[in-house]
Enzyme design. Structure first.
Site, PDB file in Angstrom:
ATOM      1  N   LYS A 123       2.879   4.120  10.632  1.00  0.00           N
ATOM      2  CA  LYS A 123       1.811   3.346  11.274  1.00  0.00           C
ATOM      3  C   LYS A 123       2.278   2.665  12.556  1.00  0.00           C
ATOM      4  O   LYS A 123       1.450   2.205  13.357  1.00  0.00           O
ATOM      5  CB  LYS A 123       1.260   2.307  10.307  1.00  0.00           C
ATOM      6  N   SER A 169       3.838   6.708  -1.538  1.00  0.00           N
ATOM      7  CA  SER A 169       3.045   7.761  -0.894  1.00  0.00           C
ATOM      8  C   SER A 169       3.955   8.900  -0.446  1.00  0.00           C
ATOM      9  O   SER A 169       3.575  10.074  -0.486  1.00  0.00           O
ATOM     10  CB  SER A 169       2.253   7.206   0.284  1.00  0.00           C
TER      11      SER A 169
END
Length: 357
Positions: free
Chosen positions: A49, A269
């Site tokens: 991110k 994840s």
């Protein structure tokens, strides 16, 4: 990021993350297919991110002409929030992150350290987005960066992530990525398909309990960072060739496999994506094929989760474990076929055989 030694800002260090061949995993699990991992947690703020944070903030700046009293607002399960809070701190801007209360304590502590204010919600990221929009409407100086719908998210991954990948690896056969906002898989997937005349197959990884792409009912799940429970506006479902539904325990188990086999400590994840990539590689079993797996974040942001809930074991338990360790259901079979419950865009669901050491 250019290797010039001295930088004027921490944001200049974003990008150019390494791709690592997972040779030890290939050897231990007898996988002939070439497995590669792009280690996005080596970005300066700790996750994939980081790539989109400054671009989202700058985009909001241009559209809203905000000043020093502007409040940057985003809904996040943690990593985007941390990256945006870092950029906001660097620019001297206030920051409010709306987050599900179920996210790891490490994420909350990082947001607090960076000076971000937090608004907690109880029902997941969908409620967080709604609350963030409500806050933005109520507060005149607030501007929302909207990671789930802002196409800047996709453009950044095309411009940076995809270019880095194509510079490092030729003829990628499978690209494996979790689906959070949809920015990474869309930006990189579109670029790889364009370069390779659609010969690169894109594998989307989503939680078993929140399999929106597979048309399943959405439930709460433990794989933070993916499985928002809805189809993000920026997600291009047309580029997705296969869907892999990862169970919560698989995300944990395969993250541990990555750590104990390759010495690469990744988050949940990432564990789900590694699970998909390893199973896919084992079933392809072709030394000429390449599977690239996106690894979005590191294990340190999951210290308070079940990833680190590893109780001590007796000698007999350890003997049994090392005598015949199993990673998945021993009777599962791999048979790629059209998923009866799939959405109308025609993806196939991957159901893969077990991988035993």
């Amino acid at each position: 990021m250019k290797n010039k030694g001295v930088y004027s800002s921490i944001t200049e260090l974003v990008g150019n993350t390494p791709i690592v061949r997972l040779r030890k995993i290939e050897e231990r699990y007898n996988i002939k297919t070439q497995l590669y991992a792009k280690l996005e947690y080596l970005n300066p703020f700790g996750s994939v991110k980081d790539r989109i944070a400054e671009a989202l903030v700058e985009d909001a700046w241009k559209k809203n002409h905000y000043k020093k009293d502007t409040i940057i607002v985003e809904a996040s399960s943690g990593n985007t929030g941390i990256s945006i809070a870092t950029v906001a701190a660097r620019k001297g801007l206030k920051c409010v992150i709306v987050i599900p209360e179920s996210i790891s304590e490490e994420r909350k502590m990082m947001l607090d350290l960076l000076g971000a204010r937090m608004i907690f919600v109880s029902k997941g990221i969908k409620e967080a987005i709604k609350k963030a929009k409500e806050f933005t409407d109520l507060v005149e100086s607030a501007v929302m960066t909207r990671q789930f719908e802002n196409k800047v998210n996709v453009r950044v991954h095309k411009r940076t992530t995809a270019k880095e990948i194509m510079k490092s690896l030729n003829n990628i056969d499978y690209f494996v990525s979790g689906v959070g906002t949809g920015g990474t898989i869309t930006g990189v997937g579109e670029a790889l398909k364009k370069k390779n005349n659609s010969n690169t197959l894109v594998v989307a990884v989503e939680p078993w309990k929140a399999s929106v792409l597979s048309g399943k009912q959405v439930q709460s799940h433990g794989i933070q960072g993916i499985g928002a429970g809805f189809l993000p506006a920026i997600l291009n479902i047309k580029i997705i060739d296969y869907i892999f539904r990862a169970k919560d325990w698989e995300a944990i188990e395969y993250a541990r496999i990555m750590a104990t086999t390759e010495g690469i400590a990744v988050g949940l994840s990432s564990g789900a994506a590694i699970c998909a990539g390893m199973k896919l590689g084992a079933d392809i079993n072709d030394a000429s094929k390449k599977v690239l797996i996106m690894v979005p974040s590191a294990a340190e942001r999951y210290l308070s989760t079940e990833l680190f809930d590893n109780k001590s074991q007796s000698l007999s338990e350890l003997s049994n474990l090392y005598g015949k360790p199993e990673v998945n259901e021993p009777n599962a079979q791999y048979k790629p076929e059209t998923n009866n419950d799939k959405q109308q865009n025609g993806q196939q669901e991957l159901t893969c055989s077990s991988i035993n050491s």
